[in-house]
Design a protein around this motif. Structure first.
Motif, short mmCIF file in Angstrom:
data_model
loop_
_atom_site.label_atom_id
_atom_site.label_comp_id
_atom_site.label_asym_id
_atom_site.label_seq_id
_atom_site.Cartn_x
_atom_site.Cartn_y
_atom_site.Cartn_z
N ARG A 643 -1.53 -17.20 -16.22
CA ARG A 643 -1.67 -18.61 -16.60
C ARG A 643 -0.88 -18.98 -17.84
O ARG A 643 -0.66 -20.15 -18.12
CB ARG A 643 -3.15 -18.93 -16.81
N ASN A 644 -0.50 -18.00 -18.62
CA ASN A 644 0.26 -18.32 -19.84
C ASN A 644 1.65 -17.67 -19.84
O ASN A 644 2.26 -17.49 -20.89
CB ASN A 644 -0.53 -17.92 -21.09
N ASN A 645 2.13 -17.31 -18.65
CA ASN A 645 3.51 -16.80 -18.50
C ASN A 645 3.81 -15.53 -19.30
O ASN A 645 4.94 -15.34 -19.75
CB ASN A 645 4.54 -17.88 -18.90
N THR A 646 2.79 -14.71 -19.49
CA THR A 646 3.07 -13.39 -20.06
C THR A 646 2.53 -12.36 -19.08
O THR A 646 1.69 -12.67 -18.24
CB THR A 646 2.37 -13.17 -21.41
N THR A 647 3.01 -11.13 -19.20
CA THR A 647 2.50 -10.06 -18.34
C THR A 647 1.91 -8.97 -19.22
O THR A 647 1.99 -9.05 -20.45
CB THR A 647 3.62 -9.49 -17.46
N GLY A 648 1.36 -7.94 -18.60
CA GLY A 648 0.72 -6.86 -19.36
C GLY A 648 1.65 -6.22 -20.38
O GLY A 648 1.20 -5.69 -21.40
N THR A 649 2.96 -6.28 -20.14
CA THR A 649 3.91 -5.65 -21.07
C THR A 649 3.91 -6.34 -22.44
O THR A 649 4.40 -5.78 -23.41
CB THR A 649 5.34 -5.64 -20.49
N ALA A 650 3.35 -7.56 -22.50
CA ALA A 650 3.25 -8.25 -23.79
C ALA A 650 2.25 -7.55 -24.71
O ALA A 650 2.23 -7.81 -25.92
CB ALA A 650 2.82 -9.70 -23.57
N LEU A 651 1.41 -6.70 -24.15
CA LEU A 651 0.36 -6.04 -24.94
C LEU A 651 0.69 -4.57 -25.21
O LEU A 651 -0.13 -3.84 -25.76
CB LEU A 651 -0.96 -6.14 -24.18
N VAL A 652 1.90 -4.16 -24.80
CA VAL A 652 2.29 -2.75 -24.90
C VAL A 652 3.31 -2.57 -26.02
O VAL A 652 4.33 -3.26 -26.04
CB VAL A 652 2.92 -2.28 -23.56
N SER A 653 3.05 -1.66 -26.95
CA SER A 653 4.02 -1.41 -28.03
C SER A 653 5.18 -0.57 -27.47
O SER A 653 5.07 0.00 -26.39
CB SER A 653 3.36 -0.67 -29.19
N ASP A 654 6.25 -0.50 -28.23
CA ASP A 654 7.38 0.29 -27.74
C ASP A 654 7.35 1.73 -28.29
O ASP A 654 8.38 2.40 -28.35
CB ASP A 654 8.72 -0.40 -28.03
N ALA A 655 6.15 2.21 -28.66
CA ALA A 655 6.01 3.62 -29.04
C ALA A 655 6.39 4.49 -27.83
O ALA A 655 6.25 4.06 -26.68
CB ALA A 655 4.57 3.90 -29.44
N LEU A 656 6.85 5.70 -28.12
CA LEU A 656 7.34 6.58 -27.04
C LEU A 656 6.38 7.74 -26.78
O LEU A 656 5.61 8.14 -27.66
CB LEU A 656 8.72 7.12 -27.38
N THR A 657 6.46 8.27 -25.59
CA THR A 657 5.62 9.41 -25.22
C THR A 657 6.02 10.66 -26.02
O THR A 657 7.12 10.73 -26.56
CB THR A 657 5.78 9.72 -23.72
N ASP A 658 5.13 11.65 -26.03
CA ASP A 658 5.37 12.88 -26.78
C ASP A 658 6.60 13.65 -26.31
O ASP A 658 7.28 14.29 -27.09
CB ASP A 658 4.12 13.77 -26.72
N LEU A 659 6.90 13.59 -25.02
CA LEU A 659 8.08 14.25 -24.47
C LEU A 659 8.83 13.26 -23.58
O LEU A 659 8.20 12.46 -22.89
CB LEU A 659 7.68 15.45 -23.60
N GLY A 660 10.14 13.31 -23.61
CA GLY A 660 10.94 12.54 -22.65
C GLY A 660 11.25 11.11 -23.05
O GLY A 660 12.01 10.43 -22.37
N GLY A 661 10.66 10.60 -24.14
CA GLY A 661 10.98 9.23 -24.57
C GLY A 661 10.49 8.18 -23.60
O GLY A 661 11.11 7.13 -23.44
N GLY A 662 9.37 8.41 -22.93
CA GLY A 662 8.85 7.46 -21.95
C GLY A 662 8.07 6.32 -22.57
O GLY A 662 7.84 6.29 -23.79
#
Ligand code: SF4
Length: 678
Positions: A643-662
């Motif tokens: 309803r407000n033109n955002t998706t779940g990725t708006a709530l996700v930081s760009d921190a990376l996983t412990d291995l692989g840079g995921g």
């Protein structure tokens, strides 16, 4: 050949065989019915025994994308503000000249590294990614992209442990006496696995599902462990500890076929069943039952999915899960071992690219927002997006959109439909779909490879990746005389250079078999592709690169303000974000009744889900199909879905996983409240 009765429009219909190259493990063989040059039906064919004549509902509706109102039909340049979606039609020649001019200007003024190519798995086909596109980027010297949004942590773990040894294929699941589906829901992605799991159950196999949600397979499982997102590593280490300390570890196998078992055992030692169960928020008795069942059953099979990698501990979780069959001695029998991606099984090195990868700047794709708004050595001045839709698929949506809105950024989007990313483009180029061109479809669940053929002419002025990247190479003086020119030429060129008999089999219309067969038994037909052909249970380089070392747990990022874990699993509606443009029923946030009651929410309420990064407005679905403390919003939504033109990725930081840079999608911690009282 006409194969169907005449439809009401008159004239014969034809059914054409092709293959699905989309980002799905199954790579189905397709029978597409065409009438008057238009696709009227898409279904599975019998050519591929795994497809067995049926396909997912997503691709059955693919015609709605091909002929839908969002389809891009001709090149266009922006005439309004970025994001508004106002464009003016231009010719291909004008569009390509403009791009060439901007590339050359960027190279002159800020260096070619200020150009960032940006792509992912809009198609997994061999022709549509890493071909002429790779040739262009390598030869022009642009920044490189680390394609890490998915499968990077599991890929790093699989590579380190086994050197990407081919894994157990769908057809061998019925041989298993125990199947553990860990962080994967094949009912939504990889549907052709489901009948093989069901057949195994019919033959008496036990099924264990480890997933925060109570999926259809979880509901029919013998044991379901609804772990808290991010705790899979602790659960897997507790099973390792159980195997080691109860005399179930296969010491002979460990001596002969592995290195590093002692270090793994050391790191598993603190993880008692009770401690892991408490951390994961699950019943300790159920976890112990799973450990005992795994210890005492053969053939036992672990299907490691991608759900468990999308958090700060994702690489270590994949390491611990994939190491289980080595410690438990589960290899060497049909139906025993592990399944992970089989994408590397064909060992196709792509020599035809003809230029090695240069040592230019490497940009992690999960840092797109940061790259567009912060990088200055050099800044990203030109962005070329294809095979993906980063405005909705990569972390930190607010920052990504801020970057895409930069007036000084020249953005090209080469796409099939007007995506959320394309709305921000300076130049939009129309791309063919897999029904309009050649491609090689490579399965990564089963092991098969097929040739996809055009079943219709290109719609509008759409052109293929091979055509457009090839022409850009030529216009920039980067194409050599002896190199293929255009899609058909490139397809034939690749066909002649595929290893072994793959090319001749595909020419003959048959499915080629890899040298080890289409259903290899691990440690009988295939062995680790590591330097010493052993399983490396404790790779020193990964121990050094993981923030807390190998097989270690980083604490949950939840806070009092944001206590709920948001996960974004694959749905039955989209393949990543492909087909997200099609109308769909109201998107719903799945929430446990106890969490809803704590917040005074009822099923069907309008809610805002938020954290410090952003917020999403949608409808809540209150149901016990998810564990308490976790909420779920489907992956692949477009901005129009909420309803407000955002998706779940708006709530996700760009921190990376412990291995692989995921990407750490499942580390989003949020609060949910009624929209009415906001
Ligand atoms: S998306 Fe997967 S299941 Fe659907 S047709 Fe393609 S390969 Fe088959």
């Amino acid at each position: 050949m006409p194969t169907r009765a005449e439809p009401s429009l008159g004239g014969p219909a034809s059914t054409v065989e092709t293959a699905c190259p989309l980002d799905c493990p199954d790579a189905c063989s397709l029978a597409v019915t065409v009438h008057h040059g238009k696709v009227i039906k898409i279904d599975g064919s019998q050519k591929n025994p795994v497809t067995e004549g049926y396909i997912c509902a997503k691709v059955r509706k693919f015609g709605d994308r091909v002929y839908g109102p969002d389809r891009l039909l001709h090149p266009a340049v922006r005439k309004g503000r970025k994001g508004e979606g106002q464009f003016k039609r231009v010719s291909w020649d004008e569009a390509l000249e403009l791009i060439v001019d901007r590339f050359q200007r960027a190279k002159r003024e800020t260096g070619a590294a200020s150009i960032l190519p940006y792509s992912y798995g809009g198609s997994n086909g061999l022709l549509t990614q890493d071909n002429f596109d790779a040739q262009l980027w390598r030869r022009f010297g642009t920044s490189r992209l680390a394609r890490t949004v998915c499968a990077a942590p599991t890929g790093a773990a699989n590579m380190a442990l086994y050197g990407k040894m081919p894994s157990v294929v769908y057809q061998d699941y019925p041989e298993a006496k125990l199947i553990i589906l860990w962080g994967v829901n094949p009912s939504a992605s990889g549907i052709h696995l489901v009948p093989f799991v069901r057949e195994a159950q019919t033959r008496g196999a036990k099924l264990v599902v480890i997933d925060p949600r109570s999926t259809a397979l979880a509901r029919s499982a013998d044991l379901h462990l609804p772990v808290k997102p991010g705790t899979d590593v602790a659960v897997a280490l507790a099973i390792h500890r159980y195997l080691f300390s109860n005399g179930y570890a296969d010491e002979a196998f460990l001596r002969e076929h592995t290195t590093g078992a002692d270090r793994l055992r050391e790191r598993a030692e603190p993880w008692t069943i009770a401690r892991a169960a408490e951390l994961a928020g699950v019943d300790a008795a159920t976890l112990e039952q799973i450990a005992e069942l795994y210890a005492t059953t053969s053939p036992a099979l672990v299907r490691c999915g991608w759900g468990l990698e999308r958090n700060r501990n994702g690489g270590n979780a994949a390491m611990a899960v994939l190491a289980l069959p080595a410690v438990g001695g589960k290899f060497g029998v049909r139906g025993g071992g592990y399944s992970m991606s089989n994408s590397a099984s064909w060992n196709i090195e792509r020599p035809w690219i003809g230029t090695p990868e240069p040592d230019t700047r490497l940009v992690n794709m999960n840092h797109l927002g940061r790259a567009l708004t912060e990088y200055d050595d050099p800044p990203v001045n030109v962005l070329f997006v294809y095979n993906c839709n980063p405005a909705v698929t990569v972390p930190d949506q607010t920052r990504v959109l801020r970057g895409l809105a930069r007036e000084d950024l020249f953005t090209v989007v080469f796409e099939q439909v007007m995506t959320d990313t394309a709305l921000y483009a300076d130049v939009v180029l129309p791309n063919t779909t897999f029904l309009e061109g050649y491609d090689f479809a490579k399965a990564y669940g089963p092991i098969h490879l097929d040739l996809g053929r055009p079943v219709i002419d290109a719609v509008g002025e759409a052109r293929s990746n091979a055509d457009v990247f090839g022409e850009l190479c030529a216009r920039l003086g980067l194409l050599r005389e002896d190199e293929p020119n255009g899609e058909l030429d490139l397809m034939l060129h690749v066909l002649d250079r595929l290893p072994g008999a793959i090319g001749s089999d595909l020419r003959a219309g048959t499915l080629p078999a890899p040298p080890f067969g289409t259903a290899p038994v691990q440690f009988v037909d295939v062995f680790p592709n590591t330097a010493d052909r052993k399983v490396d249970l404790f790779p020193a380089s990964l121990d050094a690169s993981a923030p807390m070392g190998l097989y270690r747990f980083q604490p949950d990022p939840a806070t009092d303000r944001y206590p709920l874990a948001l996960i974004s699993p694959a749905s039955e509606k989209t393949i990543s974000s492909t087909l997200g443009e099609l109308p769909r029923p109201d998107v719903k946030l799945l929430m446990n009744p106890d969490d809803a009651s704590d917040r005074g929410l009822a099923d069907g309420d309008q809610v805002r889900m938020f954290n410090d990064l952003g917020e999403v407005h949608c409808t809540v679905n209150v149901a016990p199909a998810i564990r308490r403390g976790t909420v779920s919003l489907p992956k692949g939504l477009w901005r129009r879905s909420t309803r407000n033109n955002t998706t779940g990725t708006a709530l996700v930081s760009d921190a990376l996983t412990d291995l692989g840079g995921g990407a750490c999608f499942n580390d989003a911690r949020v609060q949910v409240a009624s929209l009415a009282t906001a």
